[in-house]
Design an enzyme around this catalytic site. Structure first.
Site, PDB file in Angstrom:
ATOM      1  N   HIS A   1      44.021   8.171 111.283  1.00 36.14           N
ATOM      2  CA  HIS A   1      43.605   7.891 112.390  1.00 36.14           C
ATOM      3  C   HIS A   1      42.374   8.901 112.487  1.00 36.14           C
ATOM      4  O   HIS A   1      42.280   9.730 111.761  1.00 36.14           O
ATOM      5  CB  HIS A   1      44.594   8.256 113.658  1.00 36.14           C
ATOM      6  CG  HIS A   1      45.961   7.746 113.442  1.00 36.14           C
ATOM      7  ND1 HIS A   1      45.795   6.524 113.450  1.00 36.14           N
ATOM      8  CD2 HIS A   1      46.994   7.989 113.561  1.00 36.14           C
ATOM      9  CE1 HIS A   1      47.264   5.974 113.376  1.00 36.14           C
ATOM     10  NE2 HIS A   1      47.925   7.126 113.705  1.00 36.14           N
TER      11      HIS A   1
ATOM     12  N   TYR B   1      43.580   2.496 111.402  1.00 37.28           N
ATOM     13  CA  TYR B   1      43.927   1.932 112.688  1.00 37.28           C
ATOM     14  C   TYR B   1      43.983   3.026 113.628  1.00 37.28           C
ATOM     15  O   TYR B   1      44.120   4.003 113.325  1.00 37.28           O
ATOM     16  CB  TYR B   1      44.956   1.037 112.392  1.00 37.28           C
ATOM     17  CG  TYR B   1      46.288   1.758 112.151  1.00 37.28           C
ATOM     18  CD1 TYR B   1      47.279   2.128 112.946  1.00 37.28           C
ATOM     19  CD2 TYR B   1      46.660   2.134 110.688  1.00 37.28           C
ATOM     20  CE1 TYR B   1      48.409   3.068 112.719  1.00 37.28           C
ATOM     21  CE2 TYR B   1      47.873   2.373 110.375  1.00 37.28           C
ATOM     22  CZ  TYR B   1      48.511   3.054 111.350  1.00 37.28           C
ATOM     23  OH  TYR B   1      49.690   3.676 111.077  1.00 37.28           O
TER      24      TYR B   1
END
Ligand code: C5P
Length: 324
Positions: free
Chosen positions: A299, A252
């Site tokens: 990430h 995400y």
């Protein structure tokens, strides 16, 4: 004959005035732009009152392909039902997902239930500083420049006390999740980034029972913040940033990347500070010496950086890279 000429002059003046009024009405909120490929002037709808507007989409096909001005940014009681694909993706990010519908029902008697930031238009020029936590801020003297913006959006624990010269002292918004939350002053918007339903439960608890003290690690049971300034990023917005901007890289998007895209949606002009390594290639926070890494597996730091650089090339943001 003289009378006739006078009458004709009167008619001509009236006609000319009417044409000017019609043209003024037609071109209100427009500017005249001279383009290379057309030999003349064309009219162009003004998106905001700044000299360059983020939402001026005509000037970047790459940007227009990604930017969706219909996506819900912040949760409220009328937009809280999640689309099936968003709900599935969001719940997969978390272990032991609680009952979202039940939790969300408790939110809006407690926090402002509004449609925020639907005021974009030709008369608005809202300037924003997005302030990341990079060590490249040290010695930058950016403080006064940062504070000059209408909105100053800070992220996680990014302190101001003791660093005012380089990072400023104004904070209008702070994006946090429970594990990164800090006390805020009365005028700052707490903007929760809900990666899990428990984050929303923590927010409710922090302002009521104060009984949640643990997520995957210890979190503050409460924080100082103005309840009437609380906002919650919409899970659909997180998914949109993941799909359209991070193009599915990482699990995400990072808080900094989400904050920057959020700013593109609520501001007319976006200036970015405190993103990236120092000129010596060091990744750390300006307020501590602990090294940070952006290729964490969660990430996709490298990819996000490429997108941030492209946003700069497309004139959508202005990066201030600091000195150290
Ligand atoms: O480390 P933290 O997540 O609190 O920092 C907030 C944001 O600031 C990050 O998501 C990143 O976008 C930016 N940052 C950076 N370089 C650093 C530290 C932080 O770009 N060295």
């Amino acid at each position: 004959m003289v009378v006739l000429l006078r009458k004709l002059r009167c008619y001509m003046t009236a006609l000319l005035s009417s044409i000017i009024i019609v043209l003024l009405l037609y071109f209100q909120n427009s500017v005249l732009v001279f383009t290379d490929d057309s030999y003349g002037f064309i009219s162009k709808k003004v998106q905001c009152a700044c000299s360059i507007c983020v939402t001026d989409r005509g000037n970047s096909h790459w940007f227009s392909e990604r930017y969706d001005n219909k996506v819900p940014l912040l949760l409220n009681s009328t937009n809280s039902v999640l689309r099936a694909n968003v709900s599935r993706w969001w719940k997969e990010l978390q272990s032991n997902a609680g009952n979202y519908t039940e939790v969300v029902h408790q939110l809006f008697p407690l926090f402002p239930d509004k449609e925020h930031y639907s005021d974009a238009g030709p008369d608005r020029c809202r300037t924003c500083a997005v302030v990341g936590n990079s060590g490249n801020l040290l010695g930058s003297n950016y403080g006064p420049l940062i504070d000059f913006h209408d909105f100053v959006i800070r992220i996680n624990k990014g302190l101001t006390e003791g660093y005012e010269k380089d990072v400023g002292s104004k904070t209008t918004h702070r994006i946090v999740y429970p594990e990164s939350a800090v006390d805020l002053d009365n005028s700052t918007h707490l903007v929760l980034l809900p990666i899990k339903i428990l984050d929303i439960q923590w927010l409710i608890s922090a302002f009521t029972t104060k009984n949640i003290t643990q997520t995957y690690r210890k979190v503050p049971s409460t924080i100082k913040a103005n309840k009437d300034k609380v906002m919650i990023l919409h899970p659909e917005f997180i998914r949109y940033v993941y799909d359209n901007w991070a193009e599915g890289h990482g699990r995400y998007p990072s808080t900094g990347f989400l904050t920057l895209i959020f700013a593109l949606h609520i501001c007319d002009e976006v200036n970015v500070f405190g993103f990236g390594a120092t000129s010596g290639g060091i990744w750390h926070h300006y307020f501590e010496k602990i090294l940070t890494s952006y290729e964490t597996g969660v990430h996709a730091g490298k990819f996000e950086n490429e997108i941030i650089n492209r946003l700069q090339q497309e004139n959508k943001i202005l990066m201030h890279k600091g000195w150290t």
